[in-house]
Write a protein that holds these residues in place. Structure first.
Motif, PDB file in Angstrom:
ATOM      1  N   LYS A 117       0.923  -1.361   0.070  1.00 56.88           N
ATOM      2  CA  LYS A 117       0.067   0.022   0.138  1.00 56.88           C
ATOM      3  C   LYS A 117       1.085   1.167  -0.033  1.00 56.88           C
ATOM      4  N   THR A 118       1.725   1.283  -1.092  1.00 55.75           N
ATOM      5  CA  THR A 118       2.686   2.644  -1.376  1.00 55.75           C
ATOM      6  C   THR A 118       2.009   3.937  -1.201  1.00 55.75           C
ATOM      7  N   ILE A 119       1.018   4.078  -1.761  1.00 60.14           N
ATOM      8  CA  ILE A 119       0.402   5.590  -1.875  1.00 60.14           C
ATOM      9  C   ILE A 119      -0.144   5.720  -0.496  1.00 60.14           C
ATOM     10  N   HIS A 120      -0.719   4.744   0.224  1.00 62.55           N
ATOM     11  CA  HIS A 120      -1.407   5.140   1.478  1.00 62.55           C
ATOM     12  C   HIS A 120      -0.034   5.512   2.494  1.00 62.55           C
ATOM     13  N   ALA A 121       1.270   4.675   2.401  1.00 59.60           N
ATOM     14  CA  ALA A 121       2.319   4.843   3.208  1.00 59.60           C
ATOM     15  C   ALA A 121       2.784   6.117   2.788  1.00 59.60           C
ATOM     16  N   ILE A 122       2.842   6.832   1.366  1.00 57.57           N
ATOM     17  CA  ILE A 122       3.529   8.022   1.233  1.00 57.57           C
ATOM     18  C   ILE A 122       2.722   8.878   1.911  1.00 57.57           C
ATOM     19  N   LYS A 123       1.347   8.766   1.937  1.00 54.03           N
ATOM     20  CA  LYS A 123       0.333   9.766   2.248  1.00 54.03           C
ATOM     21  C   LYS A 123       0.680   9.907   3.907  1.00 54.03           C
ATOM     22  N   VAL A 124       0.575   8.921   4.676  1.00 54.77           N
ATOM     23  CA  VAL A 124       1.003   8.925   5.880  1.00 54.77           C
ATOM     24  C   VAL A 124       2.200   9.478   6.332  1.00 54.77           C
ATOM     25  N   TYR A 125       3.327   9.346   5.725  1.00 54.11           N
ATOM     26  CA  TYR A 125       4.704   9.667   5.741  1.00 54.11           C
ATOM     27  C   TYR A 125       4.852  11.391   5.558  1.00 54.11           C
ATOM     28  N   ARG A 126       3.923  11.826   4.560  1.00 57.31           N
ATOM     29  CA  ARG A 126       3.926  13.277   4.180  1.00 57.31           C
ATOM     30  C   ARG A 126       3.336  13.988   5.513  1.00 57.31           C
ATOM     31  N   GLU A 127       2.051  13.315   5.900  1.00 52.83           N
ATOM     32  CA  GLU A 127       1.164  13.785   7.125  1.00 52.83           C
ATOM     33  C   GLU A 127       2.265  14.170   8.439  1.00 52.83           C
ATOM     34  N   HIS A 128       3.102  13.423   8.458  1.00 52.15           N
ATOM     35  CA  HIS A 128       4.050  13.182   9.777  1.00 52.15           C
ATOM     36  C   HIS A 128       5.408  14.158   9.647  1.00 52.15           C
ATOM     37  N   THR A 129       5.706  14.361   8.276  1.00 54.68           N
ATOM     38  CA  THR A 129       6.899  15.002   8.093  1.00 54.68           C
ATOM     39  C   THR A 129       6.878  16.387   7.518  1.00 54.68           C
ATOM     40  N   GLY A 130       5.772  16.544   6.590  1.00 51.22           N
ATOM     41  CA  GLY A 130       5.481  17.625   5.946  1.00 51.22           C
ATOM     42  C   GLY A 130       6.240  17.659   4.699  1.00 51.22           C
ATOM     43  N   VAL A 131       7.025  16.753   4.179  1.00 55.25           N
ATOM     44  CA  VAL A 131       7.863  16.785   3.023  1.00 55.25           C
ATOM     45  C   VAL A 131       6.907  16.959   1.826  1.00 55.25           C
ATOM     46  N   GLY A 132       7.402  17.040   0.787  1.00 52.77           N
ATOM     47  CA  GLY A 132       6.892  17.153  -0.469  1.00 52.77           C
ATOM     48  C   GLY A 132       6.661  15.598  -0.928  1.00 52.77           C
ATOM     49  N   LEU A 133       5.779  15.467  -2.073  1.00 48.82           N
ATOM     50  CA  LEU A 133       5.401  14.328  -2.744  1.00 48.82           C
ATOM     51  C   LEU A 133       6.574  13.393  -3.082  1.00 48.82           C
ATOM     52  N   LYS A 134       7.484  14.162  -3.747  1.00 48.07           N
ATOM     53  CA  LYS A 134       8.792  13.508  -4.374  1.00 48.07           C
ATOM     54  C   LYS A 134       9.250  13.136  -3.351  1.00 48.07           C
ATOM     55  N   GLN A 135       9.833  13.964  -2.155  1.00 50.91           N
ATOM     56  CA  GLN A 135      10.731  13.353  -1.136  1.00 50.91           C
ATOM     57  C   GLN A 135       9.959  12.315  -0.461  1.00 50.91           C
ATOM     58  N   ALA A 136       8.725  12.238  -0.183  1.00 50.51           N
ATOM     59  CA  ALA A 136       8.022  11.167   0.528  1.00 50.51           C
ATOM     60  C   ALA A 136       8.106   9.944  -0.088  1.00 50.51           C
ATOM     61  N   LYS A 137       7.976  10.121  -1.533  1.00 46.72           N
ATOM     62  CA  LYS A 137       7.974   8.684  -2.424  1.00 46.72           C
ATOM     63  C   LYS A 137       9.145   8.443  -2.385  1.00 46.72           C
ATOM     64  N   ASP A 138      10.245   8.985  -2.509  1.00 46.99           N
ATOM     65  CA  ASP A 138      11.658   8.541  -2.650  1.00 46.99           C
ATOM     66  C   ASP A 138      12.043   7.792  -1.033  1.00 46.99           C
ATOM     67  N   ALA A 139      11.497   8.425  -0.212  1.00 46.72           N
ATOM     68  CA  ALA A 139      11.873   8.002   1.042  1.00 46.72           C
ATOM     69  C   ALA A 139      11.134   6.585   1.369  1.00 46.72           C
ATOM     70  N   VAL A 140       9.758   6.750   1.161  1.00 44.87           N
ATOM     71  CA  VAL A 140       9.053   5.365   1.211  1.00 44.87           C
ATOM     72  C   VAL A 140       9.547   4.463   0.421  1.00 44.87           C
ATOM     73  N   GLU A 141       9.964   4.441  -0.696  1.00 47.21           N
ATOM     74  CA  GLU A 141      10.385   3.651  -1.711  1.00 47.21           C
ATOM     75  C   GLU A 141      11.695   2.826  -1.380  1.00 47.21           C
ATOM     76  N   ALA A 142      12.456   3.971  -0.688  1.00 41.36           N
ATOM     77  CA  ALA A 142      13.882   3.232  -0.237  1.00 41.36           C
ATOM     78  C   ALA A 142      13.616   2.350   1.212  1.00 41.36           C
ATOM     79  N   MET A 143      12.345   2.156   1.784  1.00 37.57           N
ATOM     80  CA  MET A 143      12.083   1.357   2.772  1.00 37.57           C
ATOM     81  C   MET A 143      11.983  -0.075   2.314  1.00 37.57           C
ATOM     82  N   PRO A 144      12.564  -1.204   3.097  1.00 34.70           N
ATOM     83  CA  PRO A 144      12.296  -2.314   2.571  1.00 34.70           C
ATOM     84  C   PRO A 144      10.846  -2.829   2.296  1.00 34.70           C
ATOM     85  N   GLY A 145      10.653  -3.602   1.245  1.00 38.63           N
ATOM     86  CA  GLY A 145       9.387  -3.956   0.923  1.00 38.63           C
ATOM     87  C   GLY A 145       9.160  -5.194   0.750  1.00 38.63           C
TER      88      GLY A 145
END
Length: 100
Positions: free
Chosen positions: A72-100
């Protein structure tokens, strides 16, 4: 503008420029912390967690990692952005760098 150089923002008062700079730095630190947590969660190259690796401190980060593992990468990016305040690209890169 470097990390510690004077802000050169047109149209902002010094207080506003300082606040904008602090906000930007906080977002960068949050993104780095999340990337570090993702790397630590990945463990050692053998797949086993490193013996001295700290556990993710933030409960929301564990939620992001679980969502990522569940596909659920899109939802993970949304949660990440809510808590960090980073932009979409930064959040996407950070979430995709996590082990899956």
């Amino acid at each position: 503008m470097g990390l510690f150089s004077k802000p050169e923002v047109v149209g902002l008062q010094v207080g506003d420029a300082d606040r904008a700079r602090v906000d930007a730095l906080e977002r960068r630190v949050a993104a780095l912390e999340a990337q570090l947590a993702g790397l630590l969660a990945a463990g050692t190259p053998s797949g086993a967690p490193a013996a001295d690796a700290p556990v993710a401190v933030e409960p929301w980060l564990a939620e992001v990692q679980e969502l990522r593992r569940a596909g659920k990468t899109i939802h993970a990016i949304k949660v990440y952005r809510e808590h960090t305040g980073v932009g979409l690209k930064q959040a996407k890169d950070a979430v995709e760098a996590m082990p899956g």
